[in-house]
Design an enzyme around this catalytic site. Structure first.
Site, PDB file in Angstrom:
ATOM      1  N   GLU A  32       0.854  -1.205   0.000  1.00  0.00           N
ATOM      2  CA  GLU A  32       0.000   0.000   0.000  1.00  0.00           C
ATOM      3  C   GLU A  32       0.880   1.241   0.000  1.00  0.00           C
ATOM      4  OE1 GLU A  32      -3.399   0.830  -0.225  1.00  0.00           O
ATOM      5  OE2 GLU A  32      -2.433   2.792  -0.240  1.00  0.00           O
ATOM      6  N   GLU A  34      -0.442   4.420   0.382  1.00  0.00           N
ATOM      7  CA  GLU A  34      -1.006   5.521   1.145  1.00  0.00           C
ATOM      8  C   GLU A  34      -1.468   5.049   2.523  1.00  0.00           C
ATOM      9  OE1 GLU A  34      -4.231   8.790   0.172  1.00  0.00           O
ATOM     10  OE2 GLU A  34      -3.321   7.989  -1.627  1.00  0.00           O
ATOM     11  N   SER A 179     -24.865  13.783 -10.446  1.00  0.00           N
ATOM     12  CA  SER A 179     -25.809  13.413  -9.382  1.00  0.00           C
ATOM     13  C   SER A 179     -25.886  11.909  -9.196  1.00  0.00           C
ATOM     14  CB  SER A 179     -27.201  13.961  -9.702  1.00  0.00           C
ATOM     15  OG  SER A 179     -27.749  13.214 -10.784  1.00  0.00           O
ATOM     16  N   ILE A 182     -22.270   9.644  -5.245  1.00  0.00           N
ATOM     17  CA  ILE A 182     -21.296  10.518  -4.575  1.00  0.00           C
ATOM     18  C   ILE A 182     -21.768  11.978  -4.600  1.00  0.00           C
ATOM     19  CG2 ILE A 182     -18.919  11.413  -4.684  1.00  0.00           C
ATOM     20  CD1 ILE A 182     -18.018   8.673  -5.699  1.00  0.00           C
ATOM     21  N   VAL A 184     -24.803  13.214  -4.984  1.00  0.00           N
ATOM     22  CA  VAL A 184     -26.030  13.432  -4.202  1.00  0.00           C
ATOM     23  C   VAL A 184     -25.732  13.390  -2.692  1.00  0.00           C
ATOM     24  CG1 VAL A 184     -28.179  12.275  -3.577  1.00  0.00           C
ATOM     25  CG2 VAL A 184     -27.696  12.752  -5.963  1.00  0.00           C
ATOM     26  N   HIS A 441     -43.131  -6.768  13.299  1.00  0.00           N
ATOM     27  CA  HIS A 441     -43.900  -5.538  13.445  1.00  0.00           C
ATOM     28  C   HIS A 441     -43.524  -4.852  14.749  1.00  0.00           C
ATOM     29  CE1 HIS A 441     -47.197  -2.734  13.068  1.00  0.00           C
ATOM     30  NE2 HIS A 441     -47.495  -2.988  14.341  1.00  0.00           N
TER      31      HIS A 441
HETATM   32  C1  LIG Z   1     -16.831   9.698  -1.900  1.00  0.00           C
HETATM   33  C2  LIG Z   1     -17.039   8.228  -2.170  1.00  0.00           C
HETATM   34  C3  LIG Z   1     -18.039   7.542  -1.523  1.00  0.00           C
HETATM   35  C4  LIG Z   1     -18.217   6.173  -1.758  1.00  0.00           C
HETATM   36  N1  LIG Z   1     -19.209   5.516  -1.097  1.00  0.00           N
HETATM   37  C5  LIG Z   1     -19.387   4.200  -1.331  1.00  0.00           C
HETATM   38  C6  LIG Z   1     -20.395   3.477  -0.638  1.00  0.00           C
HETATM   39  O1  LIG Z   1     -21.122   4.035   0.172  1.00  0.00           O
HETATM   40  N2  LIG Z   1     -20.529   2.161  -0.895  1.00  0.00           N
HETATM   41  C7  LIG Z   1     -19.730   1.515  -1.803  1.00  0.00           C
HETATM   42  O2  LIG Z   1     -19.899   0.308  -2.010  1.00  0.00           O
HETATM   43  N3  LIG Z   1     -18.777   2.172  -2.467  1.00  0.00           N
HETATM   44  C8  LIG Z   1     -18.582   3.487  -2.253  1.00  0.00           C
HETATM   45  N4  LIG Z   1     -17.592   4.149  -2.915  1.00  0.00           N
HETATM   46  C9  LIG Z   1     -16.773   3.391  -3.868  1.00  0.00           C
HETATM   47  C10 LIG Z   1     -15.699   2.590  -3.130  1.00  0.00           C
HETATM   48  O3  LIG Z   1     -14.926   3.451  -2.328  1.00  0.00           O
HETATM   49  C11 LIG Z   1     -14.830   1.866  -4.146  1.00  0.00           C
HETATM   50  O4  LIG Z   1     -15.644   1.082  -4.980  1.00  0.00           O
HETATM   51  C12 LIG Z   1     -13.831   0.956  -3.443  1.00  0.00           C
HETATM   52  O5  LIG Z   1     -12.988   1.693  -2.582  1.00  0.00           O
HETATM   53  C13 LIG Z   1     -12.984   0.200  -4.464  1.00  0.00           C
HETATM   54  O6  LIG Z   1     -12.096  -0.632  -3.801  1.00  0.00           O
HETATM   55  P1  LIG Z   1     -10.706  -1.064  -4.438  1.00  0.00           P
HETATM   56  O7  LIG Z   1     -10.104  -2.000  -3.448  1.00  0.00           O
HETATM   57  O8  LIG Z   1     -10.902  -1.514  -5.824  1.00  0.00           O
HETATM   58  O9  LIG Z   1      -9.833   0.260  -4.543  1.00  0.00           O
HETATM   59  P2  LIG Z   1      -9.488   1.452  -3.565  1.00  0.00           P
HETATM   60  O10 LIG Z   1     -10.355   1.497  -2.377  1.00  0.00           O
HETATM   61  O11 LIG Z   1      -9.402   2.644  -4.437  1.00  0.00           O
HETATM   62  O12 LIG Z   1      -8.027   1.066  -3.034  1.00  0.00           O
HETATM   63  C14 LIG Z   1      -6.924   1.046  -3.874  1.00  0.00           C
HETATM   64  C15 LIG Z   1      -5.677   1.192  -3.026  1.00  0.00           C
HETATM   65  O13 LIG Z   1      -4.545   0.938  -3.847  1.00  0.00           O
HETATM   66  C16 LIG Z   1      -3.507   1.819  -3.471  1.00  0.00           C
HETATM   67  N5  LIG Z   1      -2.584   1.924  -4.595  1.00  0.00           N
HETATM   68  C17 LIG Z   1      -2.812   2.457  -5.827  1.00  0.00           C
HETATM   69  N6  LIG Z   1      -1.725   2.323  -6.608  1.00  0.00           N
HETATM   70  C18 LIG Z   1      -0.785   1.704  -5.854  1.00  0.00           C
HETATM   71  C19 LIG Z   1       0.557   1.290  -6.096  1.00  0.00           C
HETATM   72  N7  LIG Z   1       1.134   1.480  -7.286  1.00  0.00           N
HETATM   73  N8  LIG Z   1       1.228   0.687  -5.094  1.00  0.00           N
HETATM   74  C20 LIG Z   1       0.657   0.470  -3.883  1.00  0.00           C
HETATM   75  N9  LIG Z   1      -0.598   0.847  -3.598  1.00  0.00           N
HETATM   76  C21 LIG Z   1      -1.311   1.441  -4.576  1.00  0.00           C
HETATM   77  C22 LIG Z   1      -4.244   3.118  -3.172  1.00  0.00           C
HETATM   78  O14 LIG Z   1      -3.455   3.957  -2.344  1.00  0.00           O
HETATM   79  C23 LIG Z   1      -5.482   2.599  -2.463  1.00  0.00           C
HETATM   80  O15 LIG Z   1      -5.275   2.530  -1.079  1.00  0.00           O
HETATM   81  C24 LIG Z   1     -17.380   5.503  -2.669  1.00  0.00           C
HETATM   82  C25 LIG Z   1     -16.352   6.199  -3.324  1.00  0.00           C
HETATM   83  C26 LIG Z   1     -16.174   7.538  -3.084  1.00  0.00           C
HETATM   84  C27 LIG Z   1     -15.067   8.261  -3.783  1.00  0.00           C
END
Ligand SMILES: Cc1cc2nc3c(=O)[nH]c(=O)nc-3n(C[C@H](O)[C@H](O)[C@H](O)COP(=O)(O)OP(=O)(O)OC[C@H]3O[C@@H](n4cnc5c(N)ncnc54)[C@H](O)[C@@H]3O)c2cc1C
Length: 462
Positions: A32, A34, A179, A182, A184, A441
């Site tokens: 990771e 970040e 909309s 995110i 909304v 209920h």
């Molecule tokens: C504001 C917002 C609200 C959301 N609300 C919802 C919700 O309520 N419900 C829902 O189901 N989804 C929601 N989502 C969507 C959800 O966050 C994503 O679908 C989900 O996080 C995707 O998961 P992921 O593991 O694919 O990637 P991510 O969560 O994006 O994680 C990817 C990780 O990879 C790391 N990374 C990237 N490149 C590298 C690299 N080269 N080396 C090492 N690490 C790296 C990044 O730092 C990150 O930590 C929301 C998104 C946003 C932006």
């Protein structure tokens, strides 16, 4: 330095994959760059819900009289609201650290790049590069806020979701472009806290993936709460040279100019496919996403991709399910493919929106003869006691066999209720079986049973 499984990215795709891999006996590492937990825990699902909870509590305080209590004027310091949300996110991220330790998963902090020969090089914060080898490499690098060429984000006046979650002070006015869920959710949060919000949506309806009746109802509810909504409208350009933002918006009646302190661009996401070594290894992409087969194998054996990086629904629960499926298949377990037609989608504004399956329009387009049942929350005892009667449940059944084709809900608490429809549909439950499943209920969940009964002319409370 040698692992059975190396997972790149620790979002809900990556960290869940790593845990399941460790449970299955694989020597596992997760990389990771970040914070553990990815976008979902740090900048997505969780901190937005924390903000929305603060807004809901503020709303309740200001409506104390509706509950027979003395009138109170709610007040807040905006930085404290942001701080609470950041605290919740940090707590959840720490929880992932604990889960990694508990499952004996090696956490490698740094930026990963894949190489041929199933190698991964990791550059740490001091620039030191270390190479690791894995039998299987699972890429879960997720996505970021999509930037439109005419809406470049400067992070101050034209912002993405990260800044919207961490603004140092509350803007007096905000334009939200897009909309979807995110857009909304942020519109609802800022509006409830007192910001003047205008939503600009390109499509004819807000939350455009939802059933049209739900979209229309939400539009009415949000407008009633004070949000201005423009549909069939698109932001053509922005001017940030003055104090705030001036946005030129194209509408059916011609161009208009909107002015606000801040513009939030919520027009979707762009997958993090750059600089991770895809080209060097020869992994195929299409339209900005990594191509995979039904078991999440990329075009190069031994390399897999899951989550927001691939062209499936960009949702946390989808990313997690893909990761679990991927490693279980690697292990050689008998695995079921994910049914992408049975993924619930939720929007946590007020009233909430939740749905699974086909919309009425989609069901008709697919040639189904359908039975539709609706039940308004104004007829629900629990919703009335809660003081949250805005909304309804709509269910769609196949008229011939009773298959539950779709469930669409708007109202307080529906995001928790939608799991019933997911499980029932998974078990191929019919409309009659829903009617005969006794719901507790008083709960708002009775509205699902009543809506099913309405589809068959048996509804009791309307
Ligand atoms: C504001 C917002 C609200 C959301 N609300 C919802 C919700 O309520 N419900 C829902 O189901 N989804 C929601 N989502 C969507 C959800 O966050 C994503 O679908 C989900 O996080 C995707 O998961 P992921 O593991 O694919 O990637 P991510 O969560 O994006 O994680 C990817 C990780 O990879 C790391 N990374 C990237 N490149 C590298 C690299 N080269 N080396 C090492 N690490 C790296 C990044 O730092 C990150 O930590 C929301 C998104 C946003 C932006």
């Amino acid at each position: 330095m040698n692992y059975d499984i190396i997972v790149i990215g620790s979002g809900p795709g990556g960290y869940v994959t790593a845990i399941r891999a460790a449970q299955l006996g694989f020597k596992t590492a997760i990389i990771e760059k970040e914070s553990l937990g990815g976008i979902c825990l740090n900048w997505g699902c969780i901190p937005t819900k924390a903000l929305l909870k603060s807004a809901q509590v503020f709303h309740y305080i200001n409506h104390a009289e509706d509950y027979g209590l003395n009138k109170v004027e709610g007040s807040f310091e905006f930085p404290n609201v942001i701080q609470r949300s950041r605290g919740v996110a940090n707590k959840m991220s720490k929880g992932i650290e604990f889960l990694m330790k508990k499952n004996k998963i090696d956490v490698i902090l740094g930026t990963a790049k894949i190489q041929k020969g199933k190698k991964v090089s990791v550059t740490d914060k001091d620039g030191k590069v270390t190479e690791y080898t894995g039998t299987h490499i699972i890429i879960a690098t997720g996505a970021r806020s999509r930037e439109l060429p005419n809406l470049p984000q400067d992070g101050k006046k034209v912002i993405g979701y990260r800044q919207a979650l961490s603004l140092p002070e509350q803007p007096k006015s905000m334009i939200v472009v897009g909309s979807g869920a995110i857009g909304v959710e942020f519109a609802d949060f800022y509006n409830t806290m007192g910001t003047k919000v205008t939503v600009v949506e390109f499509m004819p309806n807000i939350v455009p993936v939802e059933d049209e009746e739900i979209s229309k109802h939400l539009e009415k509810s949000l407008k009633k709460s004070g949000i201005e909504i423009m549909t069939n409208a698109s932001v053509e350009s922005v001017d940030t040279s003055g104090e705030g933002v001036k946005a030129t918006v194209k509408t059916a009646k011609g161009n208009i100019t909107l002015e606000a302190d801040i513009l939030l661009s919520a027009v979707g996401i762009a997958a993090n496919i750059e600089n991770i070594g895809l080209e060097e290894v020869g992994i195929q992409t299409d339209k900005g996403r990594v191509l995979v087969n039904e078991w999440y194998e990329t075009s190069v054996p031994g390399y897999y991709a899951i989550g927001d990086l691939i062209p499936t629904q960009a949702l946390a629960h989808v990313a997690s399910a893909e990761g679990i499926t991927c490693v279980e298949k690697i292990k050689g377990l008998h695995v079921e493919k994910i049914d992408y037609g049975n993924i619930p989608g939720c929007t946590y504004c007020h009233p909430e929106v939740a749905s699974v399956g086909l919309t009425e329009k989609q069901a008709k387009e697919k040639g189904y003869e359908i039975k539709v049942g609706k039940f308004p929350l104004s007829a629900s005892g629990k919703a009335t006691a809660n003081g949250n009667t805005d909304g309804f449940v709509k269910v769609i059944f196949d008229a011939k066999y009773g298959e539950w084709l779709g469930c669409h809900m708007i109202g307080e608490g529906v995001t928790d209720m939608v799991a019933e429809a997911v499980v029932a549909r998974k078990l191929e439950t019919t409309g009659h079986e829903i009617i005969k499943s006794i719901h507790p209920h008083p709960t708002v969940s009775e509205a699902i049973m009543e809506a099913a009964a309405a589809a068959y002319g048996e509804v009791i409370h309307i």
